[in-house]
Write an enzyme that holds these catalytic residues in place. Structure first.
Site: not given
Ligand code: NI
Length: 181
Positions: A45, A50, A98-99, A140-141, A144
């Site tokens: 994701g 991000q 998470c990236l 999760h996304e 953000h």
């Molecule tokens: Ni994330």
């Protein structure tokens, strides 16, 4: 193009994102690039904040989990202006990463199912229920877009234990196998 990924500590990850309109410049290209950025970083994701854009858009590709959850087969989608309006009472724990927080993995408790309204890439409205891995990634996304990251959902004690690690990360002490900024 592959975007560099914004790392924890950046203001962009903390700002709530604004709704997208159909006249947003070169949206199809942006979505394509987000899929590319996500897959090259081996993520499932990626949310627009991000990559430094505070707009309500994220992409998801759950297909790496298809073996464990058949609903993830070919589940590769962009979500625009999503609104989670119902969540299940039942929750479970899942080890998230998470990236934007390279090297960190923690068990996070979330509802197992959600109902959500969103627009697809053609700005067609959908109203859908998701559960399992799909609900996990989407939540999760979605966080953000609200300026939240998964560590915000940990217990105060757990957050305290991670404090120095997170401070270090914000100061550039991390390793990532993808471009960051
Ligand atoms: Ni994330």
């Amino acid at each position: 193009m592959i975007y560099p990924i914004v790392i924890f500590g950046s203001e962009t990850l903390r700002k709530p994102s604004v709704e997208l309109t159909p006249d947003y410049p070169e949206l199809p290209k942006l979505i394509e690039d987000m899929f590319l950025t996500m897959s090259s970083a081996e993520g499932v994701g990626l949310a627009a904040p991000q990559i430094g854009k505070n707009i309500r858009l994220f992409v998801v590709d759950c297909s790496p989990w298809a073996e464990d959850d058949p609903a993830c087969q070919d589940f590769r989608r962009a979500f625009i202006n999503p609104e989670i309006y119902e969540v299940s009472e039942q929750t479970d724990l899942f080890n998230e990463g998470c990236l934007s927080l390279p090297g960190l993995h923690e068990d996070v408790r979330r509802p197992v199912a959600i109902r959500m309204r969103y627009l697809d890439e053609q700005f067609v409205e959908h109203d859908e229920e998701f559960d399992g891995y799909r609900a996990r990634v989407i939540q999760h996304e979605y966080d953000h877009l609200e300026g939240k990251v998964f560590t915000d959902r940990l217990s105060p004690l757990r957050r305290q234990l991670l404090k120095s690690k997170l401070l270090g990360m914000a100061k550039g002490k991390y390793r990532a196998a993808y471009k960051t900024k």
